[in-house]
Design a protein around this motif. Structure first.
Motif, PDB file in Angstrom:
ATOM      1  N   LEU A  12     114.637  74.410  32.735  1.00 42.60           N
ATOM      2  CA  LEU A  12     113.705  75.525  32.804  1.00 42.60           C
ATOM      3  C   LEU A  12     114.445  76.789  32.377  1.00 42.60           C
ATOM      4  N   SER A  13     113.831  77.541  31.487  1.00 41.71           N
ATOM      5  CA  SER A  13     114.458  78.764  30.988  1.00 41.71           C
ATOM      6  C   SER A  13     113.439  79.900  31.025  1.00 41.71           C
ATOM      7  N   ILE A  14     113.709  80.887  31.875  1.00 42.02           N
ATOM      8  CA  ILE A  14     112.850  82.069  31.971  1.00 42.02           C
ATOM      9  C   ILE A  14     113.445  83.144  31.079  1.00 42.02           C
ATOM     10  N   ARG A  15     112.617  83.692  30.194  1.00 39.90           N
ATOM     11  CA  ARG A  15     113.092  84.667  29.217  1.00 39.90           C
ATOM     12  C   ARG A  15     112.217  85.909  29.234  1.00 39.90           C
ATOM     13  N   ASP A  16     112.816  87.040  29.659  1.00 41.85           N
ATOM     14  CA  ASP A  16     112.161  88.360  29.608  1.00 41.85           C
ATOM     15  C   ASP A  16     110.782  88.351  30.280  1.00 41.85           C
ATOM     16  N   ASP A  28     110.128  92.340  36.361  1.00 44.88           N
ATOM     17  CA  ASP A  28     110.356  93.265  35.248  1.00 44.88           C
ATOM     18  C   ASP A  28     111.423  92.740  34.280  1.00 44.88           C
ATOM     19  N   GLY A  29     110.987  91.906  33.332  1.00 44.14           N
ATOM     20  CA  GLY A  29     111.864  91.480  32.239  1.00 44.14           C
ATOM     21  C   GLY A  29     113.043  90.630  32.660  1.00 44.14           C
ATOM     22  N   ILE A  30     112.824  89.665  33.565  1.00 46.53           N
ATOM     23  CA  ILE A  30     113.940  88.877  34.080  1.00 46.53           C
ATOM     24  C   ILE A  30     114.186  87.633  33.226  1.00 46.53           C
ATOM     25  N   SER A  31     115.429  87.144  33.285  1.00 48.79           N
ATOM     26  CA  SER A  31     115.815  85.928  32.565  1.00 48.79           C
ATOM     27  C   SER A  31     116.817  85.148  33.409  1.00 48.79           C
ATOM     28  N   TYR A  32     116.605  83.840  33.517  1.00 54.90           N
ATOM     29  CA  TYR A  32     117.623  82.950  34.084  1.00 54.90           C
ATOM     30  C   TYR A  32     117.235  81.509  33.775  1.00 54.90           C
ATOM     31  N   ASP A  33     118.197  80.586  33.956  1.00 56.55           N
ATOM     32  CA  ASP A  33     118.003  79.179  33.612  1.00 56.55           C
ATOM     33  C   ASP A  33     118.187  78.294  34.841  1.00 56.55           C
ATOM     34  N   LEU A  34     117.512  77.145  34.807  1.00 58.15           N
ATOM     35  CA  LEU A  34     117.704  76.081  35.788  1.00 58.15           C
ATOM     36  C   LEU A  34     118.057  74.816  35.024  1.00 58.15           C
ATOM     37  N   HIS A  35     119.172  74.187  35.407  1.00 58.49           N
ATOM     38  CA  HIS A  35     119.648  73.009  34.691  1.00 58.49           C
ATOM     39  C   HIS A  35     119.414  71.736  35.502  1.00 58.49           C
ATOM     40  N   GLU A  36     119.421  70.629  34.809  1.00 53.81           N
ATOM     41  CA  GLU A  36     119.209  69.333  35.430  1.00 53.81           C
ATOM     42  C   GLU A  36     120.238  69.091  36.529  1.00 53.81           C
ATOM     43  N   GLY A  37     119.770  68.652  37.710  1.00 59.61           N
ATOM     44  CA  GLY A  37     120.663  68.344  38.816  1.00 59.61           C
ATOM     45  C   GLY A  37     121.194  69.540  39.571  1.00 59.61           C
ATOM     46  N   GLN A  38     120.783  70.749  39.186  1.00 57.65           N
ATOM     47  CA  GLN A  38     121.296  71.976  39.787  1.00 57.65           C
ATOM     48  C   GLN A  38     120.439  72.401  40.978  1.00 57.65           C
ATOM     49  N   THR A  39     121.069  73.007  41.975  1.00 57.28           N
ATOM     50  CA  THR A  39     120.339  73.723  43.015  1.00 57.28           C
ATOM     51  C   THR A  39     120.604  75.206  42.824  1.00 57.28           C
ATOM     52  N   LEU A  40     119.569  75.918  42.453  1.00 58.88           N
ATOM     53  CA  LEU A  40     119.657  77.347  42.161  1.00 58.88           C
ATOM     54  C   LEU A  40     118.930  78.121  43.244  1.00 58.88           C
ATOM     55  N   ALA A  41     119.611  79.077  43.854  1.00 59.44           N
ATOM     56  CA  ALA A  41     118.987  79.944  44.849  1.00 59.44           C
ATOM     57  C   ALA A  41     118.616  81.264  44.193  1.00 59.44           C
ATOM     58  N   VAL A  42     117.352  81.663  44.363  1.00 56.56           N
ATOM     59  CA  VAL A  42     116.893  82.981  43.918  1.00 56.56           C
ATOM     60  C   VAL A  42     116.713  83.801  45.190  1.00 56.56           C
ATOM     61  N   VAL A  43     117.539  84.828  45.344  1.00 54.61           N
ATOM     62  CA  VAL A  43     117.640  85.521  46.624  1.00 54.61           C
ATOM     63  C   VAL A  43     117.322  86.994  46.467  1.00 54.61           C
TER      64      VAL A  43
END
Length: 290
Positions: A12-16, A28-43
């Motif tokens: 998953l790739s969020i772009r702008d 407001d214009g955020i970007s970040y990626d989620l990769h296979e097998g990853q646990t990503l915290a959005v805090v």
């Protein structure tokens, strides 16, 4: 819009991404990626935009609210390797992905579960809807999911209504429902809110184990840095609708760059920080109290 697969493409790739509610900009214009097998915290604190981002991924922010995705892309790599922009999909196309390839656990299970149906029926219904199983196969799948999330006496629990279960058990039901269609991405929005610390630890341990068991990528939305430390590989810090810092969980905890991140970390209780008297000190009387 569908793009050809590229090696090492994020799941998953969020772009702008920009999301508004009327004149208010929630993301407001955020970007970040989620990769296979990853646990990503959005805090971040309440109102930082983290939950609105999750709802935007599911394309739920536009349903029943004044929310609107004003710009950006949400690129999702499908099981066949093709990459699709979720922002551009029709509602019918999103239904094929929502709850099937991308599932979400919401903050309060009691309001997410239907009070007039048993929890077993609700999990089975989700399986029939997304997987096309008949009722018998769906009921077997529901039982299998209850066993996976370690609900005791699963045969009996299938027949219970949501109000007959504890908060921790209801959250396990929500996790079972979210995993019932074998999603590639699991989004958990404040999964331990309103649970006591013992049950919180059990739910976080369960989610950590389920990532290993199912292989799903996990995105946890939280304001609690203690939760982040417990389960995350990487961290995205949001403040006032923007991403202010990203990094591995180690880097964020050991070398935070932003003052806001340091403030979040300073709010985490530390072992030994509660020092002082073993019992409350008596108050001094003020004039007129005696």
């Amino acid at each position: 819009m569908v793009q050809d697969n590229v090696t090492d493409t994020p799941l998953l790739s969020i772009r702008d991404l920009t999301v508004t509610f009327g004149s208010f900009t929630a993301v407001d214009g955020i970007s970040y990626d989620l990769h296979e097998g990853q646990t990503l915290a959005v805090v971040g604190e309440s109102g930082s935009g983290k939950s609105v981002t999750a709802l935007s991924i599911m394309r739920l922010v536009e349903l029943g609210t004044r929310g609107r995705i004003e710009g950006g892309e949400i690129l999702f790599r499908q099981p066949d390797g093709s990459v699709v922009d979720l922002v551009q999909l029709s509602e019918d196309e999103m239904r094929e992905i929502r709850g099937n390839q991308i599932s979400m656990i919401f903050q309060e299970p009691l309001t997410s579960l239907n009070p007039v149906y048993t929890v077993g029926n609700q999990v089975a219904e989700a399986v029939m809807l997304h997987q096309g199983m008949d009722k018998e196969a769906a009921n077997e799948r529901a039982l299998e999911m209850f066993q996976l999330v370690r609900i005791p006496d699963p045969d009996q629990r299938l027949e219970q209504f949501p109000h007959e279960m504890s908060g921790g058990m209801r959250q396990r039901v929500m996790i079972a429902m979210a995993l019932s269609c074998d999603p590639t991405i699991l989004i958990a929005d404040e999964p331990t809110t309103a649970l006591d610390v013992t049950i919180q630890a059990q739910i976080l341990g369960l989610m950590r184990d389920l990532r290993e068991t199912t292989g799903a990528a996990v995105m946890i939305i939280t304001h609690d840095m203690g939760v982040v430390a417990e389960v995350a590989d990487d961290v995205v810090v949001m403040n006032q609708a923007k991403v202010v810092e990203t990094g591995s969980v180690y880097d964020i905890f050991e070398n935070p760059r932003e003052p806001y991140t340091r403030a979040l970390l300073a709010a985490v209780p530390r072992l030994g920080s509660m020092t002082g008297r073993s019992e409350p000190a008596p108050f001094d009387l003020v004039e007129g109290d005696a």
